[in-house]
Scaffold this motif. Structure first.
Motif: not given
Length: 197
Positions: A73-77, A82-83, A87-91, A135-139
């Protein structure tokens, strides 16, 4: 790493692989010391040496696979600019993970691991939090820039992960004919709408 350490790591891996295999075929009721030692070919003493107990083995199994899921998930994000694409990559990463690692996902999404890990809860949370910080750092900059609505972190997590985890559980349970390809087409945009400013 010394040869002795390599042998110890290989033994622990055999026990973890056997435990997952036993769980996948027999569920929690079948996940016993004798089943795991029989499936792995590893002695009872080695199981206790490496993990201390069946609870310790279950905790290590959860930690291993939950860590792999969070890494994906971290790698995908972090590979998304873009946000919305994040989100698409994470899902997609989450749904792909459960398809590719069905047995591990079944274990992760069942209620059984939670019971085994009551004694190691803080240890598991610490390991998870290290990855969740990424993940929080990316958001965070995307929230500051107005790309994502300024919502509390736990609410963002619920809006993003809630539908994905529910979909995963339905698919893993086999209760209905949940179509993961359809979910991968529909969920990212629906989830994104809930996060738009």
């Amino acid at each position: 790493m010394s040869p002795k350490q390599q042998r110890g790591e290989a033994t622990a891996d055999r026990l973890l692989d056997a435990a997952l295999s036993v769980y996948a075929t027999s569920g929690e009721q079948g996940l016993t010391v004798s089943a795991v030692t029989s499936a792995s070919g590893v002695s009872l003493g080695s199981l206790y040496h490496h993990f201390g107990s069946m609870d310790g083995l279950a905790t290590a199994l959860f930690t291993r696979w939950n860590g792999r899921l969070l890494d994906e998930l971290v790698t995908a994000l972090t590979q998304s600019r873009t946000a919305r694409t994040g989100i698409r990559a994470l899902v997609h990463a989450y749904l792909r993970f459960i398809q590719e690692h069905r047995a591990a996902s079944f274990f992760l999404h069942s209620s059984d691991p939670a019971r085994h890990m009551m004694h190691a809860g803080q240890q598991v949370r610490d390991l998870q939090n290290a990855r969740l910080v990424e993940i929080a750092a990316w958001l965070e900059p995307r929230i500051r820039s107005g790309e994502i609505a300024p919502l509390p972190g736990p609410l963002i997590e619920a809006l993003v992960m809630g539908p994905v985890v529910a979909t995963a559980r339905r698919w893993l349970s086999g209760i209905d004919d949940q179509d993961l390809d359809e979910a991968a087409r529909i969920l990212p945009e629906r989830i994104w709408r809930s996060l738009e400013p």
